[in-house]
Design an enzyme around this catalytic site. Structure first.
Site, PDB file in Angstrom:
ATOM      1  N   ARG A 161       5.124  55.529  57.501  1.00  0.00           N
ATOM      2  CA  ARG A 161       4.647  55.712  58.872  1.00  0.00           C
ATOM      3  C   ARG A 161       5.745  56.298  59.755  1.00  0.00           C
ATOM      4  NH1 ARG A 161       1.811  51.488  62.198  1.00  0.00           N
ATOM      5  NH2 ARG A 161       1.043  53.410  63.150  1.00  0.00           N
ATOM      6  N   ASP A 206       4.397  54.815  67.983  1.00  0.00           N
ATOM      7  CA  ASP A 206       5.029  56.129  67.893  1.00  0.00           C
ATOM      8  C   ASP A 206       5.797  56.415  69.181  1.00  0.00           C
ATOM      9  OD1 ASP A 206       3.280  57.525  69.887  1.00  0.00           O
ATOM     10  OD2 ASP A 206       1.712  57.144  68.404  1.00  0.00           O
ATOM     11  N   HIS A 265       3.838  46.783  71.605  1.00  0.00           N
ATOM     12  CA  HIS A 265       3.802  46.469  70.175  1.00  0.00           C
ATOM     13  C   HIS A 265       5.044  46.963  69.438  1.00  0.00           C
ATOM     14  CE1 HIS A 265      -0.879  46.050  70.238  1.00  0.00           C
ATOM     15  NE2 HIS A 265      -0.251  44.990  70.722  1.00  0.00           N
ATOM     16  N   THR A 281      -8.388  53.259  73.510  1.00  0.00           N
ATOM     17  CA  THR A 281      -8.280  51.887  73.008  1.00  0.00           C
ATOM     18  C   THR A 281      -9.634  51.405  72.507  1.00  0.00           C
ATOM     19  OG1 THR A 281      -8.741  50.861  75.153  1.00  0.00           O
ATOM     20  CG2 THR A 281      -6.452  51.411  74.676  1.00  0.00           C
ATOM     21  N   SER A 282      -9.604  50.505  71.539  1.00  0.00           N
ATOM     22  CA  SER A 282     -10.843  49.994  70.944  1.00  0.00           C
ATOM     23  C   SER A 282     -11.446  48.857  71.742  1.00  0.00           C
ATOM     24  CB  SER A 282     -10.575  49.510  69.513  1.00  0.00           C
ATOM     25  OG  SER A 282      -9.757  48.345  69.530  1.00  0.00           O
ATOM     26  N   ASN A 310     -12.095  57.646  76.639  1.00  0.00           N
ATOM     27  CA  ASN A 310     -12.147  57.312  75.221  1.00  0.00           C
ATOM     28  C   ASN A 310     -13.032  58.306  74.487  1.00  0.00           C
ATOM     29  OD1 ASN A 310     -11.322  55.676  73.099  1.00  0.00           O
ATOM     30  ND2 ASN A 310     -12.079  53.786  74.051  1.00  0.00           N
TER      31      ASN A 310
END
Length: 232
Positions: free
Chosen positions: A56, A91, A106, A173-174, A198
């Protein structure tokens, strides 16, 4: 309206080639989350976890910011008030696109964390079970990313920003991962106007005052142009 707080998720980086959890055939579909994104998974098989994050890290380093990242940097630069960017992404594409003072709730792929003493440092391109901590010298390096079951970083700072926001925007975002999924309610309770940008409605889309759907590289620049009075 002076202060804008923006939350970004994996959807803003998808067009830069960095897949989301739900992308068919993406990197996340090849590994169960419990194996590579939990403290228990790391304790069980640190070799696998290091291999996953090494891959990653290389992928993220090769990625380029897209029009959405550049647009948010422009908003941050040209808006007459404060623009705070909080990201769930690990990232560095916001910074590569020109944004500053991004809050990485995060963590980041570019960081390493000692599982023993808690020391942080810039991660090498590859890490393994023998990588020593520069502070305590123990071979206990892990990626400085927040795994499922761990507390996100900077939560007090984020809630302070939400409490003083005039506008809260969630991008890509989910709406399925807490505490970030609850930010819209926090902002609303503090009197902020809210908007979701979104690809498709999130799980909490109905909580927003306004929604705009489409690829991030289109809807985010259009929204920023509207905010800056550059369209119409």
């Amino acid at each position: 309206m002076r202060k804008i707080v923006i939350l970004t998720g994996a959807g803003i980086s998808a067009e830069s080639g960095l897949g989301t959890f739900r992308d068919a055939g993406g990197i996340w579909t090849k590994y169960p989350l419990e194996d590579v994104a939990t403290p228990e998974g790391f304790a069980r098989d640190p070799v696998l976890v290091h291999e996953f994050y090494n891959a990653r890290r290389v992928q993220a380093a090769a990625a380029q910011p897209n029009a959405a990242h550049h647009a948010l940097a422009r908003l941050q630069r040209d808006w007459p008030g404060e623009v705070v960017i909080v990201t769930q992404n690990v990232d560095g594409l916001h910074e590569a696109g020109g944004a500053s003072n991004v809050i990485h709730m995060h963590g980041t792929l570019a960081g390493a964390l000692c599982a023993g003493c808690g020391h942080r440092w810039v991660a090498p391109e590859t890490m393994d079970t023998t990588t020593p901590c520069p502070a305590c010298t123990r071979p206990s390096a892990r990626p400085d990313v927040v795994w499922f079951g761990e507390m996100p970083y900077y939560m007090d700072t984020i809630f302070d920003h939400l409490a003083s926001a005039d506008l809260f925007a969630a991008i890509g975002t989910s709406g399925q991962v807490y505490p970030a999924a609850g930010f819209v309610q926090e902002a609303t309770a503090s009197g902020a106007r809210t908007i979701e940008l979104n690809l498709e409605p999130s799980a909490v889309a109905s909580n927003f005052d306004e929604t705009r759907f489409g690829p991030a590289s289109r809807v985010v620049p259009d929204w920023v142009s509207d905010m800056l009075g550059l369209r119409g």
